[in-house]
Design an enzyme around this catalytic site. Structure first.
Site, short mmCIF file in Angstrom:
data_model
loop_
_atom_site.label_atom_id
_atom_site.label_comp_id
_atom_site.label_asym_id
_atom_site.label_seq_id
_atom_site.Cartn_x
_atom_site.Cartn_y
_atom_site.Cartn_z
N VAL A 199 -22.99 33.15 -14.26
CA VAL A 199 -23.68 32.39 -14.51
C VAL A 199 -23.53 30.70 -15.30
O VAL A 199 -22.54 30.45 -16.04
CB VAL A 199 -24.84 33.38 -15.21
N ASP A 200 -24.02 29.51 -14.63
CA ASP A 200 -23.68 28.02 -14.98
C ASP A 200 -24.65 27.92 -16.70
O ASP A 200 -24.83 26.87 -16.51
CB ASP A 200 -23.74 27.18 -13.87
N ALA A 201 -25.84 28.26 -15.81
CA ALA A 201 -26.94 27.81 -17.20
C ALA A 201 -27.64 29.42 -17.81
O ALA A 201 -28.41 30.20 -17.20
CB ALA A 201 -27.91 27.11 -16.00
N ARG B 291 -24.40 25.69 -19.12
CA ARG B 291 -25.28 24.95 -19.59
C ARG B 291 -26.69 25.94 -20.32
O ARG B 291 -27.33 27.04 -20.40
CB ARG B 291 -26.19 23.90 -17.95
N ARG C 173 -27.83 32.11 -10.49
CA ARG C 173 -26.61 31.48 -11.50
C ARG C 173 -27.60 31.12 -12.41
O ARG C 173 -26.28 30.23 -13.58
CB ARG C 173 -26.12 29.97 -10.17
#
Lengths: 320, 320
Positions: free
Chosen positions: B32-34, B66, B257
């Site tokens: 996971v980016d956000a 993020r 993501r």
């Protein structure tokens, strides 16, 4: 029984009567002791009479039919209706000839025989509605509140406390209300959610015609409250079968010997069909001929008339 | 792919994590980016911070995630949100970190590229909502009206004329509105019915918690308007997948993501699940542990946390 069979066959084809369709009309009205007439879109539009309405009602009465005015308009008391019938159409009536959704809601609530809350003499009702609804509830012994919550009064988010709700309120009754506001919505939802108040709606008409345009009806405001409190209301007016029980008890005529005449498929016609009454749609209100043709199942009228005025000639021809 | 498989298996059992459930949490957050955070019920309740929210957000950012604040509250502009995040929780942010339903509604309307009506420079919008919704619409070039129609102003039944509607209005945008009234309802319905205005709703949350009690939400007022005009709105906020497209385009991170963290099953969790994001329910808002256990299908979260505060310890343990 012959009449009922004929009515069912007409119901399947929903014939639009010309004045020559006397036999169809006669079989429709045969065996009917009471004619239940919707008002707005049938005998008047707003404050303008439908031409020929008075003569049609005189003709029905002369033919021995009890005429009852059955309106989902919740803003007027029955006494006010009697005055409007005379003023707009010249129709003589008494309050016993009027079944409005405000009266029906008060009667439905009275039938629950709620006890007053401890320390209170009367059952309190938070009303989302206009003066006629307050009047009908008070006439049946309820104490009503809510009339001071509109007029731009804001909901007091910071100061609101569930404990500050009127401890005597055991029901919320909702009808059409031009002073409907977030404040009224939030208070009504709080009585239902936190005081376990019964929830009665006069009717669920989505819209109604006003001076040549269509505006949101009481049903739009019911949609707001039932969404906001998560409870479905008991509906007192058309198409609720409870209303037919009330009418039948009041006039002493069973539904099977009543005919319902109205301009709305999803209230008037559904109401009549679902209670075993005869049904007729008139095209002087919200429903078009094309919509009448396309109607189905419980919303398909037995017969379709251009106007209530057609009844006069049809009755005259039928009696020849 | 391993992480996605693990997440799906957790989704089926919706494990309520103790702080020892580090592996489950790690597999949930892996890839996971956000992290998309609902606000009310997650990082604050009204104006009271959820203890530990700031530390959790700092920890997520330190872990390279993020953080985006995704709120269905339509009453505040993004700039106002940035101020509230700082004031209530001490959280630093910019408007690019905030995705409110008011911004989403304005963006959805802008994406339609409506032309101004003839003789008008701007596309006019009749707003049923508060100042934040007006601000976001104006920021995207719309002219807004409707702010003077509340405050107890009555609907002018006698004087209303369809021709009197503002000829420049091409859309109705509706959000939460403490000045919601019959007048606003009737005018909005008239723009949709007679001026063929587009109908956009910020969100359809039925209720929201306020100071220890639950009040009707914007969705209750949307129920009134859609019933009164007979048209379904396009919904801009959660759980509409349109919102995820908007977020993904804004932050450059695909839904697959992203992780959505919220307190409501039928908005936050449905939103995340239906768009392919990871989902976590927190129990600091409107949903109880029992309701979380009973959740099903698209409203079943991958994982359940007592509070956003748990994230801090879980992240620390996972990085050991």
């Amino acid at each position: 029984m012959a009449a009922a069979t004929a009515a069912r066959s007409v119901r399947r084809s929903a014939t639009r009567l010309a004045s020559s369709d006397v036999a169809t009309f006669r079989s429709w009205l045969d065996g009917v002791d009471a004619v239940l007439l919707d008002c707005d879109g049938v005998i008047w539009r707003g404050t303008t009479p439908i031409p020929g309405a008075l003569a049609a009602i005189d003709a029905l009465r002369a033919a021995g039919k009890r005429v009852v005015f059955v309106s989902n308009n919740s803003t007027k008391s029955r006494a006010t209706y009697v005055g409007k019938l005379k003023r707009v159409c010249g129709i003589e009536s008494t309050v016993d000839d009027v079944m409005s959704s405000a009266f029906a809601a008060a009667s439905l609530l009275a039938s629950k025989k709620l006890a007053p809350a401890e320390g209170h003499d009367q059952v309190g009702v938070f009303v989302v509605g206009e003066s006629g609804l307050h009047e009908e509830l008070r006439a049946q012994g309820f104490r009503t509140i809510g009339q001071d919550e509109g007029g731009g009064k804001p909901f007091d988010f910071a100061g609101f406390d569930v404990a500050s709700l009127d401890g005597g309120v055991r029901a919320v009754v909702q009808g059409f209300d031009t002073e409907f506001s977030y404040n009224k919505l939030a208070l009504a939802a709080s009585y239902i959610r936190y005081a376990r108040a019964e929830y009665v709606a006069t009717n669920t008409d989505e819209t109604f015609p006003a001076h040549g345009f269509v505006v949101p009806g009481g049903g739009s405001m019911v949609a707001a409250l039932r969404t906001g409190c998560g409870v479905e209301p008991e509906v007192a007016g058309k198409p609720s079968p409870r209303l037919m029980d009330l009418i039948a008890a009041h006039i002493g005529v069973p539904a099977s010997r009543c005919a319902m005449v109205g301009d709305r498929l999803n209230t008037d016609i559904r109401f009549g069909n679902s209670t075993g009454a005869q049904t007729a749609l008139v095209l002087t209100g919200v429903t078009t001929a094309a919509q009448a043709e396309a109607s189905k199942g419980p919303e398909r009228p037995d017969i379709v008339l251009d106007s209530i005025a057609d009844v006069t000639a049809l009755l005259a021809a039928a009696s020849e």
